[in-house]
Design a protein around this motif. Structure first.
Motif, mmCIF file in Angstrom:
data_model
loop_
_atom_site.group_PDB
_atom_site.id
_atom_site.type_symbol
_atom_site.label_atom_id
_atom_site.label_comp_id
_atom_site.label_asym_id
_atom_site.label_seq_id
_atom_site.Cartn_x
_atom_site.Cartn_y
_atom_site.Cartn_z
ATOM 1 N N ALA A 1 -81.055 7.871 -13.574
ATOM 2 C CA ALA A 1 -80.003 6.892 -13.280
ATOM 3 C C ALA A 1 -78.793 7.056 -14.189
ATOM 4 N N ASN A 2 -78.979 7.657 -15.352
ATOM 5 C CA ASN A 2 -77.891 7.765 -16.326
ATOM 6 C C ASN A 2 -77.110 9.071 -16.235
ATOM 7 N N TYR A 3 -77.556 10.001 -15.376
ATOM 8 C CA TYR A 3 -76.964 11.337 -15.415
ATOM 9 C C TYR A 3 -76.381 11.812 -14.092
ATOM 10 N N GLY A 4 -76.229 10.916 -13.124
ATOM 11 C CA GLY A 4 -75.572 11.302 -11.879
ATOM 12 C C GLY A 4 -74.096 11.574 -12.120
ATOM 13 N N THR B 1 -73.940 6.315 -6.096
ATOM 14 C CA THR B 1 -74.475 4.978 -6.359
ATOM 15 C C THR B 1 -75.988 4.943 -6.178
ATOM 16 N N SER B 2 -76.495 5.735 -5.225
ATOM 17 C CA SER B 2 -77.943 5.721 -4.963
ATOM 18 C C SER B 2 -78.741 6.163 -6.175
ATOM 19 N N MET B 3 -78.164 7.023 -7.009
ATOM 20 C CA MET B 3 -78.890 7.479 -8.195
ATOM 21 C C MET B 3 -78.971 6.412 -9.272
ATOM 22 N N LEU B 4 -78.097 5.426 -9.205
ATOM 23 C CA LEU B 4 -78.147 4.352 -10.201
ATOM 24 C C LEU B 4 -79.418 3.528 -10.083
ATOM 25 N N ASP B 5 -80.081 3.610 -8.911
ATOM 26 C CA ASP B 5 -81.304 2.838 -8.683
ATOM 27 C C ASP B 5 -82.563 3.620 -9.042
ATOM 28 N N GLU B 6 -82.411 4.867 -9.527
ATOM 29 C CA GLU B 6 -83.579 5.665 -9.904
ATOM 30 C C GLU B 6 -84.314 4.989 -11.072
ATOM 31 N N ILE C 1 -65.473 10.960 1.653
ATOM 32 C CA ILE C 1 -65.233 10.437 0.303
ATOM 33 C C ILE C 1 -66.091 9.200 0.055
ATOM 34 N N LYS C 2 -66.158 8.287 1.022
ATOM 35 C CA LYS C 2 -66.966 7.077 0.852
ATOM 36 C C LYS C 2 -68.456 7.418 0.770
ATOM 37 N N LYS C 3 -68.907 8.364 1.594
ATOM 38 C CA LYS C 3 -70.320 8.760 1.551
ATOM 39 C C LYS C 3 -70.682 9.382 0.205
ATOM 40 N N SER C 4 -69.771 10.146 -0.371
ATOM 41 C CA SER C 4 -70.078 10.806 -1.645
ATOM 42 C C SER C 4 -70.291 9.787 -2.758
ATOM 43 N N PHE C 5 -69.488 8.728 -2.768
ATOM 44 C CA PHE C 5 -69.692 7.701 -3.782
ATOM 45 C C PHE C 5 -70.928 6.871 -3.484
#
Length: 510
Positions: free
Chosen positions: A390-393, A380-385, A372-376
């Motif tokens: 970054a807006n569509y993860g 979060t990693s996509m927010l840095d794209e 569960i922690k890894k999935s979040f």
């Protein structure tokens, strides 16, 4: 069963339909235009949807903008007879066509798109305990009509009101009742389907072609056009009103939320948790929560307990008592009101180029605090794209939300993994009309998800058939049923005119 009464045979139209020739080569344009004109003359003028029609967008818009093929001709048949004529004509042409009954898919075609939205019937037979629904309606229409007919009865309906009945049912379908009764398309819930085959024949499949009926249960599309479903109805809820709704928890509490979920999983493992309990887990951006004064993103524990409020509050006490929790649950809800909690999802249609990976979580090693922690962390990693990615993860857990097929795993085309109760839905995407470079990067993000979270490649995870993409292993999804599905496909649609993920024997799969 009572004979379903279909509409009268319409007269043949002589009005010419406006069609768009798009990129057809000059040598083929004349033949193509002639075929489209002949096809439009098989239906009434009102059954041809022009681009300026009021309901054109609602009948053509795809969930993912990348899958919109801009069809040259859009038809909306209003009777079985009209639809049969169209399908029979298309059978012997080379026209690319697709039949659209919504769901979360994105049915489209380069030549002809057939919308089933006119088939939105609702018939409730209380004494016989079944409901007939048109495949072209959406679940909001069902919820409204069922409440008007009998508040204390229900079929096993899909959770999201804005998606179509046809597409979601054929993809197996998941309901708030699935933890008790299984998938929407399981034989215990879906009794029959009225179909039209590619040669224009119409019949109830369970009565005439049981193997075809079997093949429809969880394969999305590609075997026959379904116009109506016959669902089993049950008295529901058994204990009066339902308890459900979101519990908002600061995103910083993800570790505590994971512990709470695993406490429920341990109860479930010991056989101590009711099958009337289910939940979602996802993130909401703070921008969408201004109405509660949120200053940070929030985790959403979307709780459901069919036993009622007292039992639900005890089951989810770990979430309700968490520091910073905002309780938006209610204990006096009808089934329709529970469904309408997700009505806003329909607003996402056509807003992004989207890619999905709906992953079955079955084994004890695939639902844990660490996972569960890894999935979040992946989300979060996509927010840095450095782009619109970054807006569509998107990340959604559907937990304790299914059970083994009540009639045996081999009674449906999708032999879901034994013990399948949880789904992890990963989503990535970008803004419409982005460059191929950004689009490919969005797809790579979703491809990396299973390995980052589960330590498995996309080819190694079990995929739920409600969001199949071209990077999924279709043969793995259907396992031991794959070859039988190919045999049924070869018999009912040897030319692969309906397309779909299962190919006839002489075609390459994929």
């Amino acid at each position: 069963m009572k004979q379903l009464v279909f509409g009268t045979l319409p007269s043949r139209s002589t009005d010419q339909a406006t069609v768009t020739m798009g990129d057809a080569s000059e040598s083929s344009q004349h033949e193509l235009k002639g075929q489209l004109l002949e096809l439009s003359q098989l239906v009434e003028p009102a059954e041809v949807l022009h681009a300026y029609a009021e309901d054109y967008i609602s009948n053509t818009q795809t969930w993912s903008t990348a899958k919109d093929k801009k069809p040259r001709l859009v038809l909306r048949p209003t009777t079985i007879e009209s639809l049969c004529r169209v399908i029979k004509y298309l059978h012997d042409t080379g026209l690319d066509y697709k039949v659209r009954s919504q769901g979360f898919g994105s049915a489209s075609a380069t030549d002809v798109l057939i919308s089933l939205s006119a088939f939105d019937d609702f018939e409730f037979y209380k004494e016989e305990e079944y409901v007939i629904l048109g495949a072209g309606g959406n679940w909001r229409g069902y919820y409204d009509r069922m409440e008007a007919a009998a508040l204390d009865w229900s079929i096993v309906p899909a959770r999201t009101p804005s998606i179509g009945i046809g597409g979601s049912t054929l993809c197996s379908g998941f309901s708030w009742l699935s933890s008790q009764y299984g998938c929407v398309s399981d034989p215990a819930n879906l009794l029959d389907a009225h179909v039209i085959t590619t040669d224009g024949r119409a019949f109830w499949a369970a009565e005439v072609d049981p193997d075809l009926m079997w093949a429809l249960r969880g394969t999305e599309t590609g075997f026959a056009i379904v116009t109506h479903f016959k669902f089993r109805a049950r008295p529901f809820p058994e204990n009066g009103k339902l308890w459900a709704g979101p519990i908002l928890i600061p995103r910083t509490k993800v570790a505590e939320v994971a512990k709470g979920i695993m406490s429920m999983a341990e109860k479930d493992k010991q056989g101590e948790m009711s099958d009337r309990v289910a939940m979602f887990l996802y993130v909401m951006r703070k921008e969408l929560l201004a109405f509660i004064g949120a200053t940070q993103d929030m985790l959403v524990v979307h709780a459901y307990d069919a036993r009622g409020e007292a039992a639900g509050r005890e089951e989810f006490r770990w979430a309700l008592e968490m520091e910073g929790a905002v309780d938006q649950t209610r204990g006096d809800m009808t089934m329709g009101e529970v469904g309408r909690l997700q009505e806003h999802i329909g607003e996402l249609r056509g807003t992004a180029e989207a890619y999905w990976a709906p992953i079955c979580l079955t084994g004890e090693d695939e639902i844990s605090e660490d996972i569960i922690k890894k999935s979040f962390g992946w989300w979060t990693s996509m927010l840095d794209e450095p782009s619109s990615i970054a807006n569509y993860g998107y990340l959604l857990y559907e937990l304790f939300s299914c059970k083994d097929n009540l009639t045996g795993r081999h009674s449906s085309a999708w032999p879901r993994p034994v013990g399948y109760k949880h789904m992890l839905l990963l989503g990535a995407g970008c803004a419409p009309n982005e460059t191929k470079e950004i689009s490919d990067a969005a797809k790579r993000s979703i491809m990396r998800g299973p390995e980052a979270i589960l330590g498995k490649t996309m080819k190694e995870v079990d995929i739920v058939p409600n969001c199949i993409e071209d990077y999924h292993d279709v043969e793995r999804i259907y396992g031991s049923h794959f070859e039988k599905l190919r045999q049924v496909k070869t018999r009912v649609d040897p030319g692969d005119r309906l397309r779909g993920w299962i190919k006839p024997s002489r075609h390459e799969s994929g």
